[in-house]
Enzyme design. Structure first.
Site, PDB file in Angstrom:
ATOM      1  N   SER A 124       0.782  -1.103  -0.037  1.00  0.00           N
ATOM      2  CA  SER A 124       0.109  -0.378   0.072  1.00  0.00           C
ATOM      3  C   SER A 124       0.793   1.116  -0.276  1.00  0.00           C
ATOM      4  O   SER A 124       2.142   1.365   0.477  1.00  0.00           O
ATOM      5  CB  SER A 124      -1.172  -0.176   1.398  1.00  0.00           C
ATOM      6  OG  SER A 124      -1.377   1.397   1.633  1.00  0.00           O
ATOM      7  N   TYR A 148      -1.666  -1.366  10.811  1.00  0.00           N
ATOM      8  CA  TYR A 148      -2.004  -1.888   9.994  1.00  0.00           C
ATOM      9  C   TYR A 148      -0.340  -1.490   8.324  1.00  0.00           C
ATOM     10  O   TYR A 148       0.141  -1.815   8.118  1.00  0.00           O
ATOM     11  CB  TYR A 148      -3.005  -1.201   9.166  1.00  0.00           C
ATOM     12  CG  TYR A 148      -3.747  -1.780   7.420  1.00  0.00           C
ATOM     13  CD1 TYR A 148      -3.770  -2.176   7.112  1.00  0.00           C
ATOM     14  CD2 TYR A 148      -3.116  -0.299   6.974  1.00  0.00           C
ATOM     15  CE1 TYR A 148      -4.234  -2.850   5.460  1.00  0.00           C
ATOM     16  CE2 TYR A 148      -3.237  -0.719   4.977  1.00  0.00           C
ATOM     17  CZ  TYR A 148      -3.882  -1.346   5.137  1.00  0.00           C
ATOM     18  OH  TYR A 148      -3.730  -2.174   3.257  1.00  0.00           O
ATOM     19  N   LYS A 152       2.441  -3.720   6.502  1.00  0.00           N
ATOM     20  CA  LYS A 152       2.681  -4.000   5.371  1.00  0.00           C
ATOM     21  C   LYS A 152       3.786  -4.073   5.269  1.00  0.00           C
ATOM     22  O   LYS A 152       4.470  -4.243   4.268  1.00  0.00           O
ATOM     23  CB  LYS A 152       2.008  -3.105   3.922  1.00  0.00           C
ATOM     24  CG  LYS A 152       0.120  -2.950   4.390  1.00  0.00           C
ATOM     25  CD  LYS A 152       0.081  -4.159   3.552  1.00  0.00           C
ATOM     26  CE  LYS A 152      -1.547  -4.331   3.626  1.00  0.00           C
ATOM     27  NZ  LYS A 152      -1.188  -5.623   2.738  1.00  0.00           N
TER      28      LYS A 152
HETATM   29  P1  NAD Z   1     -10.928  -7.076   1.632  1.00  0.00           P
HETATM   30  O1  NAD Z   1     -11.211  -7.083   3.219  1.00  0.00           O
HETATM   31  O2  NAD Z   1     -12.070  -6.722   0.465  1.00  0.00           O
HETATM   32  O3  NAD Z   1     -10.306  -8.822   0.593  1.00  0.00           O
HETATM   33  C1  NAD Z   1      -9.159  -8.743   1.707  1.00  0.00           C
HETATM   34  C2  NAD Z   1     -10.131 -10.265   1.832  1.00  0.00           C
HETATM   35  O4  NAD Z   1      -9.311 -11.353   2.969  1.00  0.00           O
HETATM   36  C3  NAD Z   1     -11.338 -10.504   2.156  1.00  0.00           C
HETATM   37  O5  NAD Z   1     -11.906 -11.441   1.337  1.00  0.00           O
HETATM   38  C4  NAD Z   1     -11.284 -11.652   3.930  1.00  0.00           C
HETATM   39  O6  NAD Z   1     -12.015 -12.513   3.966  1.00  0.00           O
HETATM   40  C5  NAD Z   1      -9.802 -12.561   3.682  1.00  0.00           C
HETATM   41  N1  NAD Z   1      -8.991 -12.505   4.744  1.00  0.00           N
HETATM   42  C6  NAD Z   1      -8.674 -11.688   5.393  1.00  0.00           C
HETATM   43  N2  NAD Z   1      -7.707 -12.425   6.231  1.00  0.00           N
HETATM   44  C7  NAD Z   1      -7.726 -13.447   5.751  1.00  0.00           C
HETATM   45  C8  NAD Z   1      -7.103 -14.725   6.257  1.00  0.00           C
HETATM   46  N3  NAD Z   1      -6.755 -15.154   7.612  1.00  0.00           N
HETATM   47  N4  NAD Z   1      -7.408 -16.171   5.046  1.00  0.00           N
HETATM   48  C9  NAD Z   1      -8.012 -16.501   4.784  1.00  0.00           C
HETATM   49  N5  NAD Z   1      -8.622 -14.874   3.873  1.00  0.00           N
HETATM   50  C10 NAD Z   1      -8.459 -13.503   4.733  1.00  0.00           C
HETATM   51  O7  NAD Z   1      -9.853  -5.628   1.207  1.00  0.00           O
HETATM   52  P2  NAD Z   1      -9.350  -5.591  -0.540  1.00  0.00           P
HETATM   53  O8  NAD Z   1      -9.748  -3.481  -0.075  1.00  0.00           O
HETATM   54  O9  NAD Z   1      -9.580  -6.413  -1.109  1.00  0.00           O
HETATM   55  O10 NAD Z   1      -8.084  -5.410  -0.229  1.00  0.00           O
HETATM   56  C11 NAD Z   1      -7.568  -6.853  -0.948  1.00  0.00           C
HETATM   57  C12 NAD Z   1      -5.224  -6.246  -0.249  1.00  0.00           C
HETATM   58  O11 NAD Z   1      -4.727  -6.025  -0.458  1.00  0.00           O
HETATM   59  C13 NAD Z   1      -5.238  -6.253   1.158  1.00  0.00           C
HETATM   60  O12 NAD Z   1      -4.364  -6.549   1.881  1.00  0.00           O
HETATM   61  C14 NAD Z   1      -5.068  -4.407   1.635  1.00  0.00           C
HETATM   62  O13 NAD Z   1      -4.547  -4.616   3.169  1.00  0.00           O
HETATM   63  C15 NAD Z   1      -4.615  -4.407   0.558  1.00  0.00           C
HETATM   64  N6  NAD Z   1      -4.678  -2.833   0.277  1.00  0.00           N
HETATM   65  C16 NAD Z   1      -5.911  -2.504  -0.083  1.00  0.00           C
HETATM   66  C17 NAD Z   1      -6.121  -1.553   0.093  1.00  0.00           C
HETATM   67  C18 NAD Z   1      -7.810  -0.204   0.186  1.00  0.00           C
HETATM   68  O14 NAD Z   1      -8.023   0.527  -0.501  1.00  0.00           O
HETATM   69  N7  NAD Z   1      -8.686  -1.169  -0.139  1.00  0.00           N
HETATM   70  C19 NAD Z   1      -4.865  -0.190  -0.517  1.00  0.00           C
HETATM   71  C20 NAD Z   1      -3.836  -0.251  -0.098  1.00  0.00           C
HETATM   72  C21 NAD Z   1      -3.794  -1.971  -0.254  1.00  0.00           C
END
Ligand code: NAD
Ligand code: UDP
Length: 335
Positions: A124, A148, A152
């Protein structure tokens, strides 16, 4: 090529699964559904017109992972699974370190057991902390202001160490800026639990009548209109960046760190205006105090992604707002 998508039922994961299948990859989704619903996968199946292999399990659980790797010859992993709520991470840091950091370590151990050494990781822009200037290039100093963000940073370091110990590994660290928007069909999109922390879902929920008024956190930043500036990127462009990273991974072994952003920054009030234009809906807002930990301006220099992946964002702010609205309007209560 068979790809394991951890967190594949989530917001960015589900959009990436669509593009992977359309690009001809075999996909296995692995998710514990702690922040997603199986309905998102059912809808992805409708979009792509085929059944998707889904395994319910937790990345921290070796048995769950063995089940996947025993049943499927996995060539590469796209690793989205993780917790992402900044405020919650301040209150429950150990939960974040266990899920995001320990979970990734367990995943890598099991991958190595099955000689699967290719991973694309969801990092991120938060790893840049409060950048000294913009646009942000990948070599900027790194820091974190909350657990958080630190999770990362730690995972990035862990994956670099994994490569140093065995340079057969292929690691791509993708640093996302601010994902918004939804698939054109309006059938999958972002479905936050409870009150949204992020700007776009708060705007769409206000427009659809679920929230009364948007609080704009601070109007005294040194920006175009005093409100915070971010690099919003359409989730389908972001998903495409993963497909390009996977294409690239076939021909290299090393660690690559790549920004995925548009290179353009928009203020909160510019986003509100663009959304009102795209939706024809008024978004009532009030100016509120700054949110703790927020920075004034953050946007990417995306030129390395263009050079190394031949990837660049193609969708502008109007399309981001139109697609976010289409998803929210058709699914006022999410999945
Ligand atoms: P999200 O919460 O919609 O998706 C994450 C998924 O991971 C969910 O489906 C959740 O059920 C699953 N999950 C969480 N912990 C788990 C575990 N221990 N075992 C198996 N499954 C698990 O989030 P997103 O927005 O799709 O983000 C995806 C990734 O991108 C994350 O790692 C997040 O930190 C990163 N990210 C997101 C953003 C944002 O703004 N959305 C920005 C930068 C980075
Ligand atoms: N923001 C806001 N009101 C909200 C949510 C966010 O004014 O209800 C602002 C926030 O201060 C920041 C921008 O919108 O300037 C993007 O915030 P978001 O939480 O979506 O992303 P991040 O802070 O992670 O960049």
């Amino acid at each position: 090529m068979k790809v394991l998508v951890t967190g594949g039922a989530g917001y960015i994961g589900s959009h990436t699964v669509v593009l992977l299948i359309e690009a001809g990859y075999d996909v296995v989704v692995f998710d514990n559904f702690c922040n997603a619903s199986i309905e998102s996968i059912r809808r992805v199946e409708k979009i792509v017109g085929e059944e998707i292999t889904v395994i319910e399990g937790d990345i921290r659980n070796r048995e769950d992972l063995h089940q996947v790797f025993n049943a499927h010859k996995i060539d590469a992993v796209i690793h989205f699974a993780g917790l992402k709520a900044v405020g919650e991470s301040v209150e429950e840091p150990l939960k974040y370190y266990d899920n995001n950091v320990n979970g990734t370590a367990v995943l890598c151990e099991v991958m190595a057991e099955y000689n699967c050494k290719s991973i694309v990781f969801s990092s991120s822009a938060t790893v840049y902390g409060d950048p000294h200037t913009t646009p942000i290039t990948e070599d900027f100093p790194l820091s974190a202001t909350n657990p958080y963000g630190r999770s990362k940073l730690f995972v990035e370091e862990i994956l670099r160490d994994v490569y140093l110990a065995n340079n057969e590994w292929k690691v791509v660290l993708l640093r996302y800026f601010n994902p918004v928007g939804a698939h054109k069909s309006g059938t999958i999109g972002e479905d936050p639990n409870g009150i949204p922390n992020n700007l776009m879902p708060f705007i769409t929920q206000t427009a659809v009548g679920k929230r009364d008024v948007l609080s704009v956190f601070g109007d005294d930043y040194d920006t175009v209109d005093g409100t915070g500036v971010r690099d919003y990127i359409h989730v389908v462009d972001l998903a495409d960046g993963h497909v390009k990273a996977l294409d690239k991974i076939k021909n290299f072994t090393k660690v690559m760190t790549i920004n995925l952003g548009t290179g353009k920054g928009y203020s909160v009030l510019e986003m509100v205006k663009a959304f009102e234009k795209a939706s024809g809906k008024k978004v009532p807002y009030q100016i509120a105090p700054r949110r703790a930990g927020d920075i004034a301006t953050c946007f990417a220099d995306p030129s390395y992604a263009k050079k190394i992946l031949d990837w660049e964002a193609t969708k502008g702010i109007d399309e981001m707002c139109e697609d976010s609205w289409k998803w929210q309007r058709r699914n006022p209560d999410g999945f």
